[in-house]
Motif scaffolding. Structure first.
Motif, PDB file in Angstrom:
ATOM      1  N   GLY A 113       0.850 -22.822  36.308  1.00 11.50           N
ATOM      2  CA  GLY A 113       0.519 -24.233  36.260  1.00 11.50           C
ATOM      3  C   GLY A 113      -0.084 -24.695  37.567  1.00 11.50           C
ATOM      4  O   GLY A 113      -1.039 -24.103  38.064  1.00 11.50           O
ATOM      5  N   THR A 114       0.507 -25.729  38.136  1.00 14.66           N
ATOM      6  CA  THR A 114      -0.016 -26.270  39.395  1.00 14.66           C
ATOM      7  C   THR A 114       0.066 -25.231  40.508  1.00 14.66           C
ATOM      8  O   THR A 114       1.072 -24.548  40.660  1.00 14.66           O
ATOM      9  CB  THR A 114       0.759 -27.526  39.802  1.00 14.66           C
ATOM     10  N   THR A 143      -3.860 -29.002  39.811  1.00 12.49           N
ATOM     11  CA  THR A 143      -3.186 -28.787  38.542  1.00 12.49           C
ATOM     12  C   THR A 143      -4.006 -27.841  37.674  1.00 12.49           C
ATOM     13  O   THR A 143      -5.170 -27.535  37.969  1.00 12.49           O
ATOM     14  CB  THR A 143      -2.988 -30.113  37.793  1.00 12.49           C
ATOM     15  N   ARG A 151       3.593 -23.112  40.324  1.00 10.94           N
ATOM     16  CA  ARG A 151       4.649 -23.325  39.339  1.00 10.94           C
ATOM     17  C   ARG A 151       4.265 -22.619  38.048  1.00 10.94           C
ATOM     18  O   ARG A 151       3.080 -22.399  37.787  1.00 10.94           O
ATOM     19  CB  ARG A 151       4.833 -24.818  39.078  1.00 10.94           C
ATOM     20  N   GLY A 206       6.505 -25.645  34.424  1.00  8.90           N
ATOM     21  CA  GLY A 206       6.799 -26.471  35.584  1.00  8.90           C
ATOM     22  C   GLY A 206       8.206 -26.399  36.091  1.00  8.90           C
ATOM     23  O   GLY A 206       8.616 -27.193  36.941  1.00  8.90           O
ATOM     24  N   ASN A 235       9.171 -22.008  40.530  1.00 11.00           N
ATOM     25  CA  ASN A 235       8.208 -22.008  41.621  1.00 11.00           C
ATOM     26  C   ASN A 235       8.092 -20.614  42.220  1.00 11.00           C
ATOM     27  O   ASN A 235       9.103 -19.918  42.370  1.00 11.00           O
ATOM     28  CB  ASN A 235       8.640 -22.991  42.712  1.00 11.00           C
TER      29      ASN A 235
END
Length: 113
Positions: free
Chosen positions: A28-29, A48, A94, A98, A101
């Protein structure tokens, strides 16, 4: 997911450097952090999965973060480098959900005056 950062090195002030971060799977981000000697780690830029970007004030207008979702790679293009940009740069990401990490190993960027 494993993150692999690369591309650090020595560059003269005013020069440019691109540091890629490759992920072993979908993420993800993504973010780049840096830690200068004797200082705390600070957030440099985030992007993102949809391409929304944010930058620390200290790098706005000089650094550009981008990503290629098909290749699971993020890039930090650093222009107009300054000696104060000298630091170990870390990529972070991530998972798509989300809730996890990940961190890559750092890559050293040294800017000489």
């Amino acid at each position: 997911v494993q993150l692999q950062a690369s591309g650090g090195g020595l560059v003269q002030a005013g020069g440019s450097l691109s540091v890629p971060c490759a992920a072993s799977g979908s993420i993800g981000t993504m973010a780049w952090y840096r830690q200068a000697p004797g200082k705390q780690r600070e957030l440099v830029a985030t992007i993102t999965r949809g391409g929304n970007k944010n930058y620390a004030d200290s790098v706005k207008g000089r650094f550009t973060i981008s990503r290629d979702n098909a290749k699971n790679v993020a890039y930090l293009q650093m222009n107009s480098l300054r000696p104060e940009d000298t630091a170990v740069y870390y990529c972070s990401a991530r998972n798509v959900q989300g809730n996890q990490n990940y961190w890559g190993q750092g890559t050293l960027v040294t800017v000489s005056s």
